[in-house]
Write a protein that holds these residues in place. Structure first.
Motif, mmCIF file in Angstrom:
data_model
loop_
_atom_site.group_PDB
_atom_site.id
_atom_site.type_symbol
_atom_site.label_atom_id
_atom_site.label_comp_id
_atom_site.label_asym_id
_atom_site.label_seq_id
_atom_site.Cartn_x
_atom_site.Cartn_y
_atom_site.Cartn_z
ATOM 1 N N THR B 113 0.880 -1.190 -0.286
ATOM 2 C CA THR B 113 -0.033 -0.107 -0.009
ATOM 3 C C THR B 113 0.908 1.271 0.002
ATOM 4 O O THR B 113 0.517 2.264 0.263
ATOM 5 C CB THR B 113 -0.865 0.067 1.193
ATOM 6 O OG1 THR B 113 -0.134 -0.277 2.287
ATOM 7 C CG2 THR B 113 -2.134 -0.876 1.122
ATOM 8 N N ARG B 114 2.105 1.079 -0.225
ATOM 9 C CA ARG B 114 3.262 2.142 -0.526
ATOM 10 C C ARG B 114 3.109 3.029 0.954
ATOM 11 O O ARG B 114 3.794 4.141 0.872
ATOM 12 C CB ARG B 114 2.703 3.157 -1.491
ATOM 13 C CG ARG B 114 2.576 2.413 -2.966
ATOM 14 C CD ARG B 114 2.978 3.074 -4.128
ATOM 15 N NE ARG B 114 3.038 2.390 -5.313
ATOM 16 C CZ ARG B 114 3.962 1.740 -5.924
ATOM 17 N NH1 ARG B 114 5.063 1.560 -5.226
ATOM 18 N NH2 ARG B 114 3.598 1.339 -6.908
ATOM 19 N N GLN B 115 2.784 2.487 1.906
ATOM 20 C CA GLN B 115 3.121 3.307 3.159
ATOM 21 C C GLN B 115 4.757 3.295 3.615
ATOM 22 O O GLN B 115 5.029 4.323 4.047
ATOM 23 C CB GLN B 115 2.297 2.564 4.265
ATOM 24 C CG GLN B 115 0.948 2.576 4.187
ATOM 25 C CD GLN B 115 0.092 1.879 5.340
ATOM 26 O OE1 GLN B 115 0.530 1.991 6.544
ATOM 27 N NE2 GLN B 115 -0.844 0.958 4.985
ATOM 28 N N GLU B 117 7.106 3.368 1.242
ATOM 29 C CA GLU B 117 7.373 4.558 0.417
ATOM 30 C C GLU B 117 7.220 5.897 0.869
ATOM 31 O O GLU B 117 8.097 6.747 0.900
ATOM 32 C CB GLU B 117 7.111 4.306 -0.992
ATOM 33 C CG GLU B 117 7.822 3.246 -1.859
ATOM 34 C CD GLU B 117 7.341 3.363 -3.234
ATOM 35 O OE1 GLU B 117 6.729 4.568 -3.689
ATOM 36 O OE2 GLU B 117 7.656 2.510 -3.939
ATOM 37 N N ALA B 118 5.951 5.978 1.576
ATOM 38 C CA ALA B 118 5.644 7.185 2.030
ATOM 39 C C ALA B 118 6.628 7.588 3.465
ATOM 40 O O ALA B 118 7.130 8.806 3.381
ATOM 41 C CB ALA B 118 4.331 7.270 2.527
#
Lengths: 254, 249
Positions: B113-115, B117-118
């Motif tokens: 969920t790209r958390q 990457e965040a």
């Protein structure tokens, strides 16, 4: 302003030189050279799968290219040491396509996260700044909610508030209106435009939404088959008679 | 792309990076919360499994010793084999299945969920923020689980010995404890630290690597964390036993 600051303000926000990125045998970004200016909203358009999101990830150092160099805010992204890269990223904000909000944290805590964890801001200041950001994105009442209790448009707004929390010089948007209904898309476009106008920041938006690009873009580029087909001021791109540009802008099957 | 021949080195390399991340000061509050959470979630499973295992070992020991008129010595086998080998192994297995799966699926879900990457985009290091607290939690929970496994296994042996096999209560305790020395307890706790580290590293590695996308990737990561975690727990137990007890042979 010092000479160094002045020079840094004159360098492009993002500069890609002959950048190639492959996934397997396929070059998703193919020998791209591009310079994105500061203080403007630049929209990179293109059909799905043409390397738009890859371009953003290359600019932030989340992906490494096989060839070429990337300078973001004057920093050589792939020549920088890890701590320099982390410091560079603190000067940027990013709004992800799926928002990437932390599901177990409330809206308030999501927006406060970078302030608490990166800047170690004192709690009264965190509260003031988060209230200000939620006001900016038009969600002053929803601080206590969890992200899964919000609509798609509200989540985008929270993600934008979080991306703006560290007062970035450069904000990157990956498909900000993807999956939203036309009315919500229009309100997000307006929010992006108003925020950029008010704060004068550099916004880079990746999208395939032509209508949205028409509203928010100062500059626009069209990415086709991993290459920049055309780049320039929005009016120039919109007036182009190039058949592939026209086909994309008029939504005709290419 | 990483060459195939280097793949077996990925886990040790990750273990080194994760250990180095611990030294860079993971968030204290998150770490304390995770330590308590891992212990609270793993302990019930460990206690239940080891209680029944202690009871089963006693029954088997009794069945073997009864023909020689040595029923009262059943506790010795549970004391030796259980405390030194079986209970730590089961504690490690329970930790891998309960906590390893949870850590791997949680991290992999954050990745897809790209958390993650965040976090990277905020200039934060996911190794320090996400991996290090979970690894510390497993390393702390390991010895706690092994100690609980030993106590629970011995109690299981005592209960079955006393109530089913009719061995005198004090005689049963005496034989159970006669086999267990302070050294065994210390070795058990060392094993717990090693097993916790192994389970934590495997789970965090499986949760962090780029795998299949979406829900399938999350499920696969949890599955690999349990399977690979258990295999490495077994190998670690064997290696430690050979190293510590092997020299007395």
């Amino acid at each position: 302003m010092t000479v160094a600051n002045e020079q840094s303000a004159q360098t492009p926000a993002i500069e890609l030189r002959a950048v190639t990125k492959r996934f397997g045998p396929r070059a998703v970004v193919d020998d791209v050279t591009l310079s994105i200016q500061r203080g403007r909203t630049t929209v990179i358009l293109g059909p799905s799968g043409t390397g738009k999101s890859t371009l953003l990830r290359l600019a932030t150092g989340l992906l490494e290219p096989e060839a070429g160099s990337v300078h973001t805010l004057g920093v050589d992204v792939f020549g920088a040491k890890k701590h320099e890269l982390l410091r560079l990223r603190r000067r940027m904000g990013m709004l992800f396509q799926d928002n990437a909000l932390f599901g177990s944290l409330s809206v308030f805590d999501n927006v406060a996260f970078p302030l608490r964890r990166v800047q170690r801001t004192a709690e009264p200041e965190v509260r003031r700044r988060v209230d200000e950001l939620l006001q900016l994105v038009g969600l002053p009442e929803l601080g206590d909610r969890l992200p899964d209790r919000l609509s798609g448009g509200q989540r985008k707004r929270v993600a934008l508030a979080r991306a703006m929390a560290l007062s970035p010089e450069l904000v990157l948007f990956d498909e900000p209106t993807s999956g939203l209904d036309p009315q919500t898309s229009a309100s997000i476009d307006q929010l992006i435009k108003d925020t950029q106008t008010r704060l004068g920041l550099t916004f880079v938006v990746i999208t395939h939404d032509i209508e949205s690009a028409g509203i928010i873009a100062d500059d626009a580029g069209l990415l086709l088959d991993g290459k920049v087909h055309l780049f320039g001021p929005r009016a120039t791109v919109w007036a182009s008679q190039d058949p592939r540009v026209r086909a994309f802008l008029e939504r005709r099957a290419g | 792309m990483i060459p195939q021949v280097l793949l077996p080195l990925m886990l040790p390399a990750f273990a080194l990076r994760a250990t180095a991340a611990i030294l860079r000061g993971p968030p204290l509050k998150d770490t304390v919360l995770l330590v308590s959470r891992v212990i609270l979630r793993s302990l019930p499973v460990v206690v239940i499994i080891c209680f029944f295992c202690g009871a089963m070992l006693t029954v088997q020991a009794a069945a073997s010793l009864a023909p020689f008129g040595a029923l009262r010595m059943s506790g010795l086998i549970v004391g030796f084999g259980g405390v030194r080998e079986v209970f730590p192994l089961l504690a490690g297995g329970a930790l891998a299945s309960r906590t390893g799966a949870e850590i791997a699926s949680q991290l992999q879900a954050m990745r897809v969920t790209r958390q993650v990457e965040a976090l990277e985009m905020m200039g934060l290091d996911p190794l320090v923020l996400l991996v290090a607290p979970r690894l510390i939690a497993c390393v702390v929970a390991g010895p706690v689980c092994v100690f609980a496994a030993m106590v629970s296994g011995l109690v299981g042996g005592q209960v079955i010995g006393q109530f089913q096999l009719g061995i005198d209560r004090s005689a049963m305790w005496a034989t159970l404890l006669s086999a267990v020395g302070v050294g065994d307890l210390v070795v058990g706790l060392i094993k717990g630290v090693v097993l916790g580290f192994v389970v934590g590293v495997v789970a965090c590695y499986e949760g962090s690597i780029v795998a299949e996308g979406g829900a399938r990737g999350v499920g696969a990561a949890a599955n690999r964390a349990v399977v690979r975690g258990m295999v490495l727990v077994c190998l670690s137990c064997l290696g430690l036993s050979a190293l510590i007890y092997g020299r007395f042979l």
